[in-house]
Design a protein around this motif. Structure first.
Motif, PDB file in Angstrom:
ATOM      1  N   GLN A  72      38.154  49.768  25.943  1.00 18.01           N
ATOM      2  CA  GLN A  72      37.479  49.533  24.664  1.00 18.01           C
ATOM      3  C   GLN A  72      36.769  48.181  24.661  1.00 18.01           C
ATOM      4  O   GLN A  72      35.654  48.069  24.161  1.00 18.01           O
ATOM      5  N   ARG A  73      37.382  47.163  25.245  1.00 17.83           N
ATOM      6  CA  ARG A  73      36.786  45.822  25.276  1.00 17.83           C
ATOM      7  C   ARG A  73      35.865  45.604  26.468  1.00 17.83           C
ATOM      8  O   ARG A  73      35.217  44.576  26.579  1.00 17.83           O
ATOM      9  N   ARG A  74      35.889  46.566  27.410  1.00 18.88           N
ATOM     10  CA  ARG A  74      35.045  46.520  28.608  1.00 18.88           C
ATOM     11  C   ARG A  74      35.323  45.281  29.473  1.00 18.88           C
ATOM     12  O   ARG A  74      34.428  44.701  30.051  1.00 18.88           O
ATOM     13  N   TRP A  75      36.593  44.934  29.573  1.00 16.44           N
ATOM     14  CA  TRP A  75      37.009  43.833  30.442  1.00 16.44           C
ATOM     15  C   TRP A  75      38.503  43.929  30.675  1.00 16.44           C
ATOM     16  O   TRP A  75      39.278  44.230  29.759  1.00 16.44           O
ATOM     17  N   GLY A  76      38.903  43.642  31.901  1.00 14.20           N
ATOM     18  CA  GLY A  76      40.319  43.590  32.203  1.00 14.20           C
ATOM     19  C   GLY A  76      40.559  43.349  33.675  1.00 14.20           C
ATOM     20  O   GLY A  76      39.664  43.534  34.507  1.00 14.20           O
ATOM     21  N   ARG A  77      41.771  42.921  33.975  1.00  8.33           N
ATOM     22  CA  ARG A  77      42.198  42.700  35.349  1.00  8.33           C
ATOM     23  C   ARG A  77      43.594  43.296  35.507  1.00  8.33           C
ATOM     24  O   ARG A  77      44.486  43.009  34.708  1.00  8.33           O
ATOM     25  N   ILE A  78      43.752  44.107  36.535  1.00  7.34           N
ATOM     26  CA  ILE A  78      45.065  44.626  36.913  1.00  7.34           C
ATOM     27  C   ILE A  78      45.303  44.201  38.353  1.00  7.34           C
ATOM     28  O   ILE A  78      44.479  44.483  39.235  1.00  7.34           O
ATOM     29  N   ILE A  79      46.400  43.506  38.568  1.00  5.89           N
ATOM     30  CA  ILE A  79      46.767  43.065  39.910  1.00  5.89           C
ATOM     31  C   ILE A  79      48.145  43.646  40.224  1.00  5.89           C
ATOM     32  O   ILE A  79      49.128  43.358  39.536  1.00  5.89           O
ATOM     33  N   ASN A  80      48.184  44.491  41.230  1.00  3.86           N
ATOM     34  CA  ASN A  80      49.437  45.103  41.669  1.00  3.86           C
ATOM     35  C   ASN A  80      50.016  44.292  42.814  1.00  3.86           C
ATOM     36  O   ASN A  80      49.289  43.895  43.729  1.00  3.86           O
ATOM     37  N   VAL A  81      51.307  44.055  42.768  1.00  2.00           N
ATOM     38  CA  VAL A  81      51.976  43.339  43.842  1.00  2.00           C
ATOM     39  C   VAL A  81      52.662  44.374  44.743  1.00  2.00           C
ATOM     40  O   VAL A  81      53.625  45.011  44.345  1.00  2.00           O
ATOM     41  N   GLY A 118      34.217  47.706  33.387  1.00  3.22           N
ATOM     42  CA  GLY A 118      34.375  46.260  33.550  1.00  3.22           C
ATOM     43  C   GLY A 118      35.776  45.816  33.916  1.00  3.22           C
ATOM     44  O   GLY A 118      36.110  44.641  33.777  1.00  3.22           O
ATOM     45  N   ILE A 119      36.587  46.738  34.397  1.00  2.00           N
ATOM     46  CA  ILE A 119      37.970  46.421  34.738  1.00  2.00           C
ATOM     47  C   ILE A 119      38.097  46.368  36.257  1.00  2.00           C
ATOM     48  O   ILE A 119      37.718  47.311  36.946  1.00  2.00           O
ATOM     49  N   CYS A 120      38.633  45.274  36.766  1.00  2.00           N
ATOM     50  CA  CYS A 120      38.852  45.100  38.201  1.00  2.00           C
ATOM     51  C   CYS A 120      40.330  45.307  38.511  1.00  2.00           C
ATOM     52  O   CYS A 120      41.197  44.778  37.804  1.00  2.00           O
ATOM     53  N   VAL A 121      40.596  46.067  39.558  1.00  2.00           N
ATOM     54  CA  VAL A 121      41.964  46.384  39.949  1.00  2.00           C
ATOM     55  C   VAL A 121      42.122  46.041  41.426  1.00  2.00           C
ATOM     56  O   VAL A 121      41.369  46.548  42.261  1.00  2.00           O
ATOM     57  N   ASN A 122      43.063  45.180  41.735  1.00  2.00           N
ATOM     58  CA  ASN A 122      43.292  44.747  43.104  1.00  2.00           C
ATOM     59  C   ASN A 122      44.781  44.692  43.399  1.00  2.00           C
ATOM     60  O   ASN A 122      45.609  44.755  42.488  1.00  2.00           O
ATOM     61  N   THR A 123      45.102  44.562  44.678  1.00  2.00           N
ATOM     62  CA  THR A 123      46.493  44.479  45.131  1.00  2.00           C
ATOM     63  C   THR A 123      46.669  43.243  46.000  1.00  2.00           C
ATOM     64  O   THR A 123      45.795  42.931  46.801  1.00  2.00           O
ATOM     65  N   VAL A 124      47.784  42.570  45.841  1.00  2.00           N
ATOM     66  CA  VAL A 124      48.181  41.537  46.786  1.00  2.00           C
ATOM     67  C   VAL A 124      49.383  42.062  47.569  1.00  2.00           C
ATOM     68  O   VAL A 124      50.219  42.778  47.019  1.00  2.00           O
ATOM     69  N   LEU A 125      49.412  41.725  48.842  1.00  2.00           N
ATOM     70  CA  LEU A 125      50.489  42.176  49.715  1.00  2.00           C
ATOM     71  C   LEU A 125      51.184  40.966  50.320  1.00  2.00           C
ATOM     72  O   LEU A 125      50.785  40.473  51.377  1.00  2.00           O
ATOM     73  N   ALA A 171      42.773  37.202  38.891  1.00  2.00           N
ATOM     74  CA  ALA A 171      42.814  37.381  37.438  1.00  2.00           C
ATOM     75  C   ALA A 171      41.652  36.689  36.736  1.00  2.00           C
ATOM     76  O   ALA A 171      41.406  36.938  35.562  1.00  2.00           O
ATOM     77  N   GLY A 172      40.945  35.856  37.438  1.00  2.00           N
ATOM     78  CA  GLY A 172      39.928  35.022  36.810  1.00  2.00           C
ATOM     79  C   GLY A 172      38.608  35.711  36.541  1.00  2.00           C
ATOM     80  O   GLY A 172      38.307  36.785  37.065  1.00  2.00           O
ATOM     81  N   PRO A 173      37.777  35.065  35.735  1.00  2.00           N
ATOM     82  CA  PRO A 173      36.480  35.635  35.363  1.00  2.00           C
ATOM     83  C   PRO A 173      35.473  35.648  36.513  1.00  2.00           C
ATOM     84  O   PRO A 173      34.524  36.420  36.482  1.00  2.00           O
ATOM     85  N   SER A 174      35.688  34.838  37.528  1.00  2.00           N
ATOM     86  CA  SER A 174      34.727  34.775  38.636  1.00  2.00           C
ATOM     87  C   SER A 174      34.903  35.906  39.643  1.00  2.00           C
ATOM     88  O   SER A 174      34.180  35.974  40.629  1.00  2.00           O
ATOM     89  N   THR A 175      35.836  36.810  39.399  1.00  2.00           N
ATOM     90  CA  THR A 175      36.090  37.903  40.341  1.00  2.00           C
ATOM     91  C   THR A 175      35.594  39.246  39.815  1.00  2.00           C
ATOM     92  O   THR A 175      36.111  40.287  40.179  1.00  2.00           O
TER      93      THR A 175
END
Length: 192
Positions: A72-81, A118-125, A171-175
Motif C-alpha cells: 500500500q505504501r509502495r516501500w519496504g525492506r525484508i531481510i531474511n537471515v 517498491g519492496i526489496c527482499v534479500n537474504t544474508v547468510l 535495510a537502507g534507502p540506498s538499496t
C-alpha cells in the motif's frame, strides 16, 4: 513485545500491536530460528516439520503479515537471515540446512512478486559467527574456532556486528535497486 511465531494468530496479534504502537512496518528482519542438531538417522517427521517451521515457515508468516501495508505504501525492506549451511550442508543439520535453503527461494520469489511495489527482499547468510549461545552446545557439536578459521579467507571469528552491518545496509534507502540477492557474511568460507 514477544510472540510465538509458530502460532499464526500470535503473529497477527504481534504485527497488530507493533503497528498500533509504532506505525506500519517498513523493515522486517526475519532472524528467528533454531539450530537443532539431529543426525539424519534420528530425524523423524516431527523433527523435520519442527525444523522447517522454526527456520522457514515463521518467515513466511511474518512476511505475509507485513507486506500488505508495504504494498500500500509502495516501500519496504525484508531481510531474511539464512545460513552458509544452506549452501554447504552439514552433518546433523539436514532439516536446518534445507529450511535455510528454502529462505533463498522465498527471498527470490518475494523479490519478483513485491519488486513492482517498491519492496526489496534479500537474504544474508552468516557463517560461523561468535555468539554466546555456542557455549551451550554440547562439546561434541562444537567446531574448534581454529578449525573453522582455516575454512575462511579472513582468519578471524565472525562477530554479530559483521552481520548487523550487512542487514543495516540492506535495510537502507540506498538499496532500492538491490533485491533477490543472497549476501554471504562468512569471511570467505563459501565462495560463489
Amino acid at each position: 513485545m514477544n510472540a510465538d511465531l509458530t502460532d499464526p494468530d500470535a503473529v497477527t496479534l504481534l504485527i497488530s500491536q507493533v503497528t498500533s504502537e509504532l506505525g506500519p512496518v517498513d523493515i522486517l528482519v526475519n532472524n528467528a530460528g533454531a539450530y537443532p542438531r539431529i543426525p539424519w538417522e534420528q530425524t523423524d517427521e516431527h523433527a523435520w516439520a519442527h525444523a522447517l517451521d522454526l527456520n522457514l515457515t515463521i518467515h513466511y508468516r511474518t512476511s505475509h503479515a507485513v507486506t500488505p501495508s508495504m504494498v500500500q505504501r509502495r516501500w519496504g525492506r525484508i531481510i531474511n537471515v539464512s545460513s552458509v549451511n544452506a549452501r554447504t550442508g552439514r552433518p546433523g543439520l539436514t532439516a536446518y540446512s534445507t529450511a535455510k535453503a528454502g529462505l533463498i527461494g522465498l527471498t527470490r520469489s518475494l523479490a519478483r512478486e513485491l519488486g513492482p511495489h517498491g519492496i526489496c527482499v534479500n537474504t544474508v547468510l552468516p557463517g560461523a559467527i561468535q555468539v554466546d549461545a555456542e557455549t551451550t552446545l554440547p562439546a561434541h557439536h562444537r567446531t574448534r574456532p581454529e578449525d573453522q578459521i582455516t575454512r575462511q579467507c579472513i582468519p578471524r571469528r565472525g562477530q554479530p556486528e559483521d552481520v548487523a552491518a550487512a542487514i543495516a545496509f540492506l535495510a537502507g534507502p540506498s538499496t532500492s535497486f538491490i533485491t533477490g540477492q543472497s549476501l554471504h557474511i562468512d569471511g570467505g568460507w563459501y565462495l560463489h
